[in-house]
Write a protein that holds these residues in place. Structure first.
Motif, PDB file in Angstrom:
ATOM      1  N   GLY A 119       9.003   9.539   3.405  1.00 25.63           N
ATOM      2  CA  GLY A 119       9.710  10.743   2.982  1.00 25.63           C
ATOM      3  C   GLY A 119       8.767  11.893   2.692  1.00 25.63           C
ATOM      4  O   GLY A 119       7.573  11.853   3.012  1.00 25.63           O
ATOM      5  N   GLY A 120       9.317  12.910   2.043  1.00 25.22           N
ATOM      6  CA  GLY A 120       8.555  14.096   1.710  1.00 25.22           C
ATOM      7  C   GLY A 120       8.923  14.617   0.331  1.00 25.22           C
ATOM      8  O   GLY A 120      10.015  14.349  -0.191  1.00 25.22           O
ATOM      9  N   MET A 121       7.991  15.368  -0.266  1.00 25.78           N
ATOM     10  CA  MET A 121       8.203  15.996  -1.574  1.00 25.78           C
ATOM     11  C   MET A 121       7.879  17.479  -1.479  1.00 25.78           C
ATOM     12  O   MET A 121       7.102  17.907  -0.632  1.00 25.78           O
ATOM     13  CB  MET A 121       7.294  15.383  -2.646  1.00 25.78           C
ATOM     14  CG  MET A 121       7.357  13.894  -2.798  1.00 25.78           C
ATOM     15  SD  MET A 121       6.326  13.358  -4.211  1.00 25.78           S
ATOM     16  CE  MET A 121       6.073  11.632  -3.780  1.00 25.78           C
TER      17      MET A 121
ATOM     18  N   SER B 189       0.840  -1.202   0.000  1.00 23.71           N
ATOM     19  CA  SER B 189       0.000   0.000   0.000  1.00 23.71           C
ATOM     20  C   SER B 189       0.872   1.247   0.000  1.00 23.71           C
ATOM     21  O   SER B 189       1.967   1.267   0.569  1.00 23.71           O
ATOM     22  CB  SER B 189      -0.939   0.016   1.208  1.00 23.71           C
ATOM     23  OG  SER B 189      -0.212   0.129   2.422  1.00 23.71           O
ATOM     24  N   TYR B 190       0.340   2.292  -0.659  1.00 24.62           N
ATOM     25  CA  TYR B 190       1.002   3.593  -0.722  1.00 24.62           C
ATOM     26  C   TYR B 190       0.073   4.617  -0.095  1.00 24.62           C
ATOM     27  O   TYR B 190      -1.145   4.634  -0.379  1.00 24.62           O
ATOM     28  CB  TYR B 190       1.304   3.960  -2.171  1.00 24.62           C
ATOM     29  CG  TYR B 190       1.856   5.362  -2.364  1.00 24.62           C
ATOM     30  CD1 TYR B 190       3.209   5.626  -2.152  1.00 24.62           C
ATOM     31  CD2 TYR B 190       1.032   6.415  -2.744  1.00 24.62           C
ATOM     32  CE1 TYR B 190       3.725   6.894  -2.322  1.00 24.62           C
ATOM     33  CE2 TYR B 190       1.531   7.694  -2.917  1.00 24.62           C
ATOM     34  CZ  TYR B 190       2.883   7.935  -2.702  1.00 24.62           C
ATOM     35  OH  TYR B 190       3.379   9.206  -2.863  1.00 24.62           O
ATOM     36  N   GLN B 191       0.631   5.486   0.774  1.00 24.24           N
ATOM     37  CA  GLN B 191      -0.146   6.520   1.442  1.00 24.24           C
ATOM     38  C   GLN B 191       0.478   7.890   1.170  1.00 24.24           C
ATOM     39  O   GLN B 191       1.707   8.015   1.144  1.00 24.24           O
ATOM     40  CB  GLN B 191      -0.183   6.284   2.959  1.00 24.24           C
ATOM     41  CG  GLN B 191      -0.810   4.975   3.387  1.00 24.24           C
ATOM     42  CD  GLN B 191       0.033   3.742   3.121  1.00 24.24           C
ATOM     43  OE1 GLN B 191      -0.483   2.734   2.634  1.00 24.24           O
ATOM     44  NE2 GLN B 191       1.331   3.789   3.440  1.00 24.24           N
TER      45      GLN B 191
ATOM     46  N   PHE C 227       4.740  11.116   2.266  1.00 25.46           N
ATOM     47  CA  PHE C 227       4.341   9.843   1.687  1.00 25.46           C
ATOM     48  C   PHE C 227       4.975   8.671   2.425  1.00 25.46           C
ATOM     49  O   PHE C 227       6.001   8.813   3.100  1.00 25.46           O
ATOM     50  CB  PHE C 227       4.731   9.776   0.204  1.00 25.46           C
ATOM     51  CG  PHE C 227       6.212   9.765  -0.053  1.00 25.46           C
ATOM     52  CD1 PHE C 227       6.930   8.573  -0.117  1.00 25.46           C
ATOM     53  CD2 PHE C 227       6.911  10.956  -0.231  1.00 25.46           C
ATOM     54  CE1 PHE C 227       8.300   8.566  -0.347  1.00 25.46           C
ATOM     55  CE2 PHE C 227       8.276  10.954  -0.464  1.00 25.46           C
ATOM     56  CZ  PHE C 227       8.976   9.759  -0.518  1.00 25.46           C
ATOM     57  N   SER C 228       4.350   7.514   2.292  1.00 24.30           N
ATOM     58  CA  SER C 228       4.934   6.264   2.779  1.00 24.30           C
ATOM     59  C   SER C 228       4.459   5.134   1.877  1.00 24.30           C
ATOM     60  O   SER C 228       3.417   5.226   1.237  1.00 24.30           O
ATOM     61  CB  SER C 228       4.531   5.978   4.236  1.00 24.30           C
ATOM     62  OG  SER C 228       3.141   5.715   4.331  1.00 24.30           O
ATOM     63  N   ASP C 229       5.256   4.089   1.824  1.00 24.51           N
ATOM     64  CA  ASP C 229       4.945   2.915   1.009  1.00 24.51           C
ATOM     65  C   ASP C 229       5.338   1.688   1.829  1.00 24.51           C
ATOM     66  O   ASP C 229       6.485   1.574   2.266  1.00 24.51           O
ATOM     67  CB  ASP C 229       5.734   2.962  -0.307  1.00 24.51           C
ATOM     68  CG  ASP C 229       5.250   1.932  -1.315  1.00 24.51           C
ATOM     69  OD1 ASP C 229       4.984   0.785  -0.911  1.00 24.51           O
ATOM     70  OD2 ASP C 229       5.151   2.255  -2.509  1.00 24.51           O
ATOM     71  N   VAL C 230       4.378   0.798   2.051  1.00 30.66           N
ATOM     72  CA  VAL C 230       4.613  -0.385   2.874  1.00 30.66           C
ATOM     73  C   VAL C 230       4.424  -1.632   2.021  1.00 30.66           C
ATOM     74  O   VAL C 230       3.380  -1.802   1.373  1.00 30.66           O
ATOM     75  CB  VAL C 230       3.658  -0.435   4.081  1.00 30.66           C
ATOM     76  CG1 VAL C 230       3.906  -1.693   4.904  1.00 30.66           C
ATOM     77  CG2 VAL C 230       3.822   0.812   4.944  1.00 30.66           C
ATOM     78  N   MET C 231       5.437  -2.506   2.016  1.00 30.85           N
ATOM     79  CA  MET C 231       5.343  -3.753   1.266  1.00 30.85           C
ATOM     80  C   MET C 231       5.870  -4.896   2.112  1.00 30.85           C
ATOM     81  O   MET C 231       6.992  -4.832   2.640  1.00 30.85           O
ATOM     82  CB  MET C 231       6.118  -3.674  -0.048  1.00 30.85           C
ATOM     83  CG  MET C 231       5.980  -4.932  -0.908  1.00 30.85           C
ATOM     84  SD  MET C 231       6.748  -4.776  -2.549  1.00 30.85           S
ATOM     85  CE  MET C 231       8.479  -4.813  -2.079  1.00 30.85           C
ATOM     86  N   PHE C 232       5.069  -5.953   2.252  1.00 26.38           N
ATOM     87  CA  PHE C 232       5.486  -7.165   2.949  1.00 26.38           C
ATOM     88  C   PHE C 232       5.172  -8.364   2.070  1.00 26.38           C
ATOM     89  O   PHE C 232       4.062  -8.479   1.537  1.00 26.38           O
ATOM     90  CB  PHE C 232       4.753  -7.312   4.288  1.00 26.38           C
ATOM     91  CG  PHE C 232       4.995  -8.648   4.948  1.00 26.38           C
ATOM     92  CD1 PHE C 232       6.184  -8.904   5.602  1.00 26.38           C
ATOM     93  CD2 PHE C 232       4.038  -9.652   4.889  1.00 26.38           C
ATOM     94  CE1 PHE C 232       6.421 -10.135   6.206  1.00 26.38           C
ATOM     95  CE2 PHE C 232       4.266 -10.887   5.481  1.00 26.38           C
ATOM     96  CZ  PHE C 232       5.461 -11.132   6.153  1.00 26.38           C
ATOM     97  N   THR C 233       6.140  -9.254   1.906  1.00 23.71           N
ATOM     98  CA  THR C 233       5.916 -10.481   1.145  1.00 23.71           C
ATOM     99  C   THR C 233       6.559 -11.650   1.884  1.00 23.71           C
ATOM    100  O   THR C 233       7.618 -11.513   2.503  1.00 23.71           O
ATOM    101  CB  THR C 233       6.513 -10.401  -0.268  1.00 23.71           C
ATOM    102  OG1 THR C 233       7.913 -10.077  -0.181  1.00 23.71           O
ATOM    103  CG2 THR C 233       5.801  -9.348  -1.101  1.00 23.71           C
ATOM    104  N   LYS C 234       5.890 -12.803   1.808  1.00 24.28           N
ATOM    105  CA  LYS C 234       6.399 -14.032   2.406  1.00 24.28           C
ATOM    106  C   LYS C 234       6.203 -15.165   1.406  1.00 24.28           C
ATOM    107  O   LYS C 234       5.076 -15.444   0.988  1.00 24.28           O
ATOM    108  CB  LYS C 234       5.688 -14.354   3.716  1.00 24.28           C
ATOM    109  CG  LYS C 234       6.233 -15.586   4.436  1.00 24.28           C
ATOM    110  CD  LYS C 234       5.505 -15.811   5.758  1.00 24.28           C
ATOM    111  CE  LYS C 234       6.131 -16.974   6.524  1.00 24.28           C
ATOM    112  NZ  LYS C 234       5.991 -18.267   5.814  1.00 24.28           N
ATOM    113  N   ASN C 235       7.310 -15.780   1.005  1.00 20.38           N
ATOM    114  CA  ASN C 235       7.290 -16.900   0.069  1.00 20.38           C
ATOM    115  C   ASN C 235       7.914 -18.119   0.733  1.00 20.38           C
ATOM    116  O   ASN C 235       8.932 -18.005   1.415  1.00 20.38           O
ATOM    117  CB  ASN C 235       8.068 -16.567  -1.207  1.00 20.38           C
ATOM    118  CG  ASN C 235       7.446 -15.436  -1.994  1.00 20.38           C
ATOM    119  OD1 ASN C 235       7.478 -14.285  -1.569  1.00 20.38           O
ATOM    120  ND2 ASN C 235       6.889 -15.750  -3.142  1.00 20.38           N
TER     121      ASN C 235
END
Length: 297
Positions: A139-141, A83-85, A95-103
């Motif tokens: 981060g920020g823009m 998800s991106y916020q 902004f923030s971007d959260v990614m989790f993956t489990k394989n």
């Protein structure tokens, strides 16, 4: 790791976007930033990213080649969250971007090299691999330029934001190895007749700099291009990212506007820690299609 040509061009753009004193630099073709609407405006984007994963990894001093296509990634996927916020007020965006993956039990994620440069003898055949990864971006823009594409109101705009942030990584990579006659089992775990090369939890943070350009083609569709580069040997040796998306209006519900988007994302990192049989290395490029839905309120 070579930096793509477009990243070099982007850095040249960043360097000329502001004066030495930090104030925006406007050309004859640009207009000053107009005051944004009062209050904060928010975006929330759940998305799916199915990448090709290519590169090299070292776990407990043993070297492996990583080569997976999106189908292989999906077949071994246990769980994923992406998800991106974004929060924007005037020219400022957080902004923030959260990614989790489990394989789990992937027989294609890691392939053994014949020999390891860090351990005497061959590493044994890689039977399968379990992989868990968190990537949390923040981060920020700041909007520095806005180009009006036409003389009247309602015409398409192109905006440029400079950005700065950090990218937190957490990885756990466990590789099952066959117990062949030449396998050096130092620093490995032996379970049920299988040697396990376990990385344990590996964490680091990469600072990065970049830019985002948005071309508003019409009130209902737009194109977004973003690139960043970082690491600088603070966390990883180097990391870079490039994202291009086409965004289109889907409709509104309960005072929330919804956009869909399709695009392509590439993320590269080269991280090394330790030496000898304690060496961990992850030098990988992940790239592939991305699709999502954005709620704006």
């Amino acid at each position: 790791m070579r930096v793509p040509m477009f990243m070099s061009v982007a850095l040249a753009i960043f360097a000329t976007a502001a004066r030495a004193d930090g104030t925006p630099q406007w050309s004859a073709q640009t207009s000053p930033i107009k005051p944004g609407p009062s209050g904060w405006h928010f975006k929330f984007t759940p998305y799916a990213w199915l990448p090709w994963i290519n590169g090299d990894a070292t776990v407990k001093g043993r070297d492996f080649t990583i080569n997976q296509n999106p189908g292989q990634v999906l077949s071994s996927l246990d769980f994923a969250w992406m998800s991106y916020q974004e929060a924007r007020r005037g020219a400022i965006t957080l902004f923030s971007d959260v990614m989790f993956t489990k394989n789990s039990d992937s027989d294609s994620f890691a392939r053994s090299h014949q020999f390891s440069a860090h351990v005497e003898g061959s590493v044994g055949a890689a039977l399968s691999a379990d992989y868990k990864q968190w990537i949390v971006e923040f981060g920020g823009m700041y909007e520095t330029n806005r180009w009006r594409m036409g003389p009247g109101p309602g015409e398409a705009d192109t905006t440029l934001d400079l950005l700065v942030g950090g990218r937190y990584w957490h990885q756990e990579l466990d590789v099952d190895l066959s117990l062949d006659g030449t396998l050096d089992i130092r620093n490995l775990v032996i379970e049920r007749g299988i040697a396990l090369a376990r990385s344990g939890g590996v964490d680091w943070v990469d600072p990065f700099l970049g830019a985002r350009m948005v071309y508003q083609h019409s009130p209902t569709d737009s194109f977004v291009f973003r690139g960043d580069i970082g690491g600088f040997s603070v966390g990883s040796k180097m990391t870079w990212q490039a994202i291009a998306t086409y965004n289109f209006y889907l409709g509104s519900h309960a005072a929330i506007d919804f956009d869909g988007y399709l695009g392509y994302r590439a993320l590269s990192v080269n991280y090394v820690q330790g030496s000898g049989i304690d060496r961990y290395e992850f030098d990988v490029v992940q790239q592939g299609p991305v699709v999502g839905i954005t709620g704006k309120f």
